[in-house]
Design a protein around this motif. Structure first.
Motif, PDB file in Angstrom:
ATOM      1  N   CYS A  51       0.778  -1.212   0.254  1.00  0.00           N
ATOM      2  CA  CYS A  51      -0.055   0.024  -0.074  1.00  0.00           C
ATOM      3  C   CYS A  51       0.968   1.206  -0.182  1.00  0.00           C
ATOM      4  CB  CYS A  51      -1.054  -0.163   1.254  1.00  0.00           C
ATOM      5  SG  CYS A  51      -2.322  -1.250   1.262  1.00  0.00           S
ATOM      6  N   LEU A  52       1.910   1.314   0.775  1.00  0.00           N
ATOM      7  CA  LEU A  52       2.785   2.549   0.868  1.00  0.00           C
ATOM      8  C   LEU A  52       3.472   2.543  -0.257  1.00  0.00           C
ATOM      9  CD1 LEU A  52       4.309   2.394   4.473  1.00  0.00           C
ATOM     10  CD2 LEU A  52       2.671   3.872   3.618  1.00  0.00           C
ATOM     11  N   ARG A  53       3.951   1.606  -0.866  1.00  0.00           N
ATOM     12  CA  ARG A  53       4.639   1.599  -2.072  1.00  0.00           C
ATOM     13  C   ARG A  53       3.787   2.103  -3.412  1.00  0.00           C
ATOM     14  NH1 ARG A  53       9.874   0.149  -1.431  1.00  0.00           N
ATOM     15  NH2 ARG A  53      10.285  -1.648  -0.076  1.00  0.00           N
ATOM     16  N   GLU A  54       2.635   1.374  -3.740  1.00  0.00           N
ATOM     17  CA  GLU A  54       1.888   1.823  -4.770  1.00  0.00           C
ATOM     18  C   GLU A  54       0.722   2.748  -4.422  1.00  0.00           C
ATOM     19  OE1 GLU A  54       0.177  -1.906  -5.935  1.00  0.00           O
ATOM     20  OE2 GLU A  54       2.159  -2.925  -5.967  1.00  0.00           O
ATOM     21  N   GLU A  55       0.808   3.619  -3.053  1.00  0.00           N
ATOM     22  CA  GLU A  55      -0.024   4.591  -2.854  1.00  0.00           C
ATOM     23  C   GLU A  55      -1.532   4.079  -2.874  1.00  0.00           C
ATOM     24  OE1 GLU A  55       0.952   8.281  -4.622  1.00  0.00           O
ATOM     25  OE2 GLU A  55       3.156   8.206  -3.995  1.00  0.00           O
ATOM     26  N   TYR A  85      -2.286   2.247  10.589  1.00  0.00           N
ATOM     27  CA  TYR A  85      -0.875   2.467  10.524  1.00  0.00           C
ATOM     28  C   TYR A  85      -0.553   3.408   9.105  1.00  0.00           C
ATOM     29  CZ  TYR A  85       3.844   0.938   8.603  1.00  0.00           C
ATOM     30  OH  TYR A  85       5.072   0.969   8.149  1.00  0.00           O
ATOM     31  N   LEU A  86      -1.144   3.082   7.847  1.00  0.00           N
ATOM     32  CA  LEU A  86      -0.848   3.844   6.665  1.00  0.00           C
ATOM     33  C   LEU A  86      -1.340   5.226   6.981  1.00  0.00           C
ATOM     34  CD1 LEU A  86      -2.301   1.645   3.823  1.00  0.00           C
ATOM     35  CD2 LEU A  86      -0.130   1.653   4.946  1.00  0.00           C
ATOM     36  N   ASP A  87      -2.356   5.539   7.690  1.00  0.00           N
ATOM     37  CA  ASP A  87      -2.850   7.015   7.905  1.00  0.00           C
ATOM     38  C   ASP A  87      -1.780   7.762   8.707  1.00  0.00           C
ATOM     39  OD1 ASP A  87      -4.963   6.453   6.525  1.00  0.00           O
ATOM     40  OD2 ASP A  87      -6.356   6.016   8.251  1.00  0.00           O
ATOM     41  N   TYR A  88      -1.070   6.861   9.711  1.00  0.00           N
ATOM     42  CA  TYR A  88      -0.319   7.492  10.662  1.00  0.00           C
ATOM     43  C   TYR A  88       1.024   7.832   9.940  1.00  0.00           C
ATOM     44  CZ  TYR A  88       2.724   8.495  14.678  1.00  0.00           C
ATOM     45  OH  TYR A  88       3.459   9.298  15.214  1.00  0.00           O
ATOM     46  N   VAL A  89       1.606   6.854   9.052  1.00  0.00           N
ATOM     47  CA  VAL A  89       2.932   7.264   8.339  1.00  0.00           C
ATOM     48  C   VAL A  89       2.503   8.218   7.321  1.00  0.00           C
ATOM     49  CG1 VAL A  89       4.441   6.198   6.562  1.00  0.00           C
ATOM     50  CG2 VAL A  89       3.512   4.786   8.720  1.00  0.00           C
ATOM     51  N   LEU A  96       9.732   9.630   2.881  1.00  0.00           N
ATOM     52  CA  LEU A  96       9.308   8.369   3.316  1.00  0.00           C
ATOM     53  C   LEU A  96      10.180   6.938   2.805  1.00  0.00           C
ATOM     54  CD1 LEU A  96       7.375   6.268   4.874  1.00  0.00           C
ATOM     55  CD2 LEU A  96       5.961   6.304   2.802  1.00  0.00           C
ATOM     56  N   LEU A  97      10.811   6.487   3.821  1.00  0.00           N
ATOM     57  CA  LEU A  97      11.446   5.085   3.341  1.00  0.00           C
ATOM     58  C   LEU A  97      10.992   3.965   3.693  1.00  0.00           C
ATOM     59  CD1 LEU A  97      14.878   6.206   4.427  1.00  0.00           C
ATOM     60  CD2 LEU A  97      14.215   6.549   2.123  1.00  0.00           C
ATOM     61  N   ILE A 118      10.705   4.515   7.651  1.00  0.00           N
ATOM     62  CA  ILE A 118      11.482   5.888   8.212  1.00  0.00           C
ATOM     63  C   ILE A 118      11.162   7.047   7.677  1.00  0.00           C
ATOM     64  CG2 ILE A 118      13.838   6.644   8.782  1.00  0.00           C
ATOM     65  CD1 ILE A 118      14.717   3.625   8.685  1.00  0.00           C
ATOM     66  N   VAL A 119      10.894   8.072   8.466  1.00  0.00           N
ATOM     67  CA  VAL A 119      10.508   9.227   7.665  1.00  0.00           C
ATOM     68  C   VAL A 119      11.490  10.394   8.216  1.00  0.00           C
ATOM     69  CG1 VAL A 119       8.722  11.058   7.293  1.00  0.00           C
ATOM     70  CG2 VAL A 119       8.103   8.733   7.486  1.00  0.00           C
ATOM     71  N   MET A 120      12.068  11.092   7.131  1.00  0.00           N
ATOM     72  CA  MET A 120      13.335  11.940   7.491  1.00  0.00           C
ATOM     73  C   MET A 120      12.551  13.382   7.250  1.00  0.00           C
ATOM     74  SD  MET A 120      15.914  10.327   8.096  1.00  0.00           S
ATOM     75  CE  MET A 120      16.983   9.000   8.023  1.00  0.00           C
ATOM     76  N   HIS A 121      12.918  14.144   8.128  1.00  0.00           N
ATOM     77  CA  HIS A 121      12.334  15.626   7.825  1.00  0.00           C
ATOM     78  C   HIS A 121      12.970  16.744   8.833  1.00  0.00           C
ATOM     79  CE1 HIS A 121       9.394  18.874   6.810  1.00  0.00           C
ATOM     80  NE2 HIS A 121       9.045  18.917   7.810  1.00  0.00           N
ATOM     81  N   GLU A 122      13.641  17.616   8.185  1.00  0.00           N
ATOM     82  CA  GLU A 122      14.260  18.660   8.940  1.00  0.00           C
ATOM     83  C   GLU A 122      14.849  18.273  10.261  1.00  0.00           C
ATOM     84  OE1 GLU A 122      11.186  21.700   9.283  1.00  0.00           O
ATOM     85  OE2 GLU A 122      10.994  22.074   7.059  1.00  0.00           O
TER      86      GLU A 122
END
Ligand code: SF4
Length: 388
Positions: A51-55, A85-89, A96-97, A118-122
């Motif tokens: 789901c995350l990869r294919e949106e 979980y998807l909604d949170y991410v 997003l990794l 893993i989400v990288m931000h500022e």
């Protein structure tokens, strides 16, 4: 001279090897096992990854059956839980990794793992871990698995993102539980250098020390054969009364008071888990043909269960009987034979006509030599040849 052993120090097992350095050596040689719960969790993670990869959202996969997990098709509970979980991410800002392999080998020899997200931000890295199980509630604070993933992220991506803060998030949707915690870069590195690195080195020594305890021993593959755990459990039993600090009541010195029971109860977990681990290990070994002095293996008949041959005709017959007796018709569809027996009596001829009895497979059971039942010989080689 100490000798280095080769062991897999995984992030998921880090709670164990960080707490009991000997566990890595002790677990070597045990096969990797899985369970239906673990397979179900893997299916949920697979769904989350796709789901995350294919949106996509999870409802697009309702009733899908992934080839890798044929026993666990995507059901409504999985759709709803993984979507949380998807909604949170997806609510997190940043890059997003997904299912990212991270390398924390500067602190743990050959240490790497795969983080769910893993989400990288500022300057902030957020490590999100999906826990599909609902047996044990998992919290983010000091979660060593996620902290090792955070270290891996620091190790591999710091040159791009220069993170000062690491957020650890556990999303456990089936318990409606989201746990968040953060640790500063300096504290994470201090833990890595002063705790993880020396413990990992100690773990790889031939004479790494044992440290039995409820949590680390619970899922240790060696818990059925570990002497340190056996001694620890027996010591708990022996020390039971010494641990009771409240004085024995003068009212009745032959009975445990509620205060004494309250002190003893928490200790039972370690004892019962050890008993269960020992029994499971002995049973599995006996089924492979291993012998235990003063014990034998018997063949225990499977349990007999009763059910209706045909639910509709059973319900019609039951309704007729209920009417005859002036009772209210059963509303469930239909009630079980055992429930019906209580109302219309065991000897009612309806049971002969409508009930079918099934008996489960007979099973081998390791028992004390004084127990009832003739001993049987198990020869796994012959058994295998028969089947092959
Ligand atoms: S059973 Fe417990 S004490 Fe024994 S090796 Fe495993 S974690 Fe350590």
């Amino acid at each position: 001279m100490t000798e280095l052993i080769h062991a897999k120090l995984s992030a998921s097992g880090s709670h164990r090897w960080l707490n009991c350095p000997a566990s890595a050596r002790m677990e070597e040689g045990f096969p990797d096992t899985t369970s239906s719960f673990a397979e179900e969790g893997s299916a949920a993670h697979h769904l989350a990854e796709i789901c995350l990869r294919e949106e996509k959202n999870t409802d697009e996969f309702l009733e899908c059956q992934f080839d890798e997990y044929p026993e666990h098709p995507v059901d409504v509970e999985m759709v709803e839980s993984v979507q949380l979980y998807l909604d949170y991410v997806r609510n997190l800002d940043g890059e997003l990794l997904v299912e990212q392999r991270v390398d924390f080998s500067p602190w743990v020899p050959e240490g790497f793992g795969t983080s769910d997200a893993i989400v990288m931000h500022e300057g902030v890295a957020t490590v999100v871990d999906l826990k599909y199980g609902k047996g044990v509630r998992v919290d983010a604070e000091d979660n060593t698995q996620a902290m090792l993933y955070a270290l891996g992220a620091l190790n591999e991506y710091d040159f791009i993102y220069e993170c000062d803060l690491f957020r650890v998030v556990i999303v456990q949707p089936r318990l409606d539980h989201i746990s968040e915690w953060e640790i500063k870069r300096s504290d994470l590195l201090e833990w890595a250098e002063n705790t993880v690195k020396p413990k990992a080195e100690l773990t790889l020594q031939e004479e790494a020390p044992f440290n039995p305890g409820e949590k680390q021993c619970h899922f240790c593959k060696a818990n059925g054969t570990c002497k340190a755990l056996a001694e620890h459990a027996l010591q708990i039993a022996a020390d039971g009364f010494e641990a009771v600090e409240v004085p024995l009541t003068v009212k009745d010195i032959t009975k445990l008071s509620n205060e004494e029971i309250a002190v003893l109860l928490p200790q039972l977990k370690t004892l019962t888990k050890w008993v269960s681990a020992l029994e499971t290990h002995a049973q599995a070994e006996a089924e492979k043909g291993e012998k235990f002095p003063n014990h034998k293996v018997i063949l225990k008949n499977g349990q007999t269960s009763r059910s209706w041959k045909n639910d509709d005709s059973a319900k019609r017959a039951l309704n007729r009987e209920f009417k005859k007796l002036g009772k209210e018709e059963p509303t469930s569809n239909p009630i079980s034979p055992a429930q019906a027996e209580k109302i219309i009596g065991k000897t009612n001829p309806l049971f002969d006509k409508h009930v079918v009895k099934t008996t489960g497979d007979a099973k081998y059971k390791l028992v004390h030599e004084s127990a009832k039942g003739d001993p049987v010989e198990i020869n796994p080689t012959e058994d295998f040849e028969e089947v092959a």
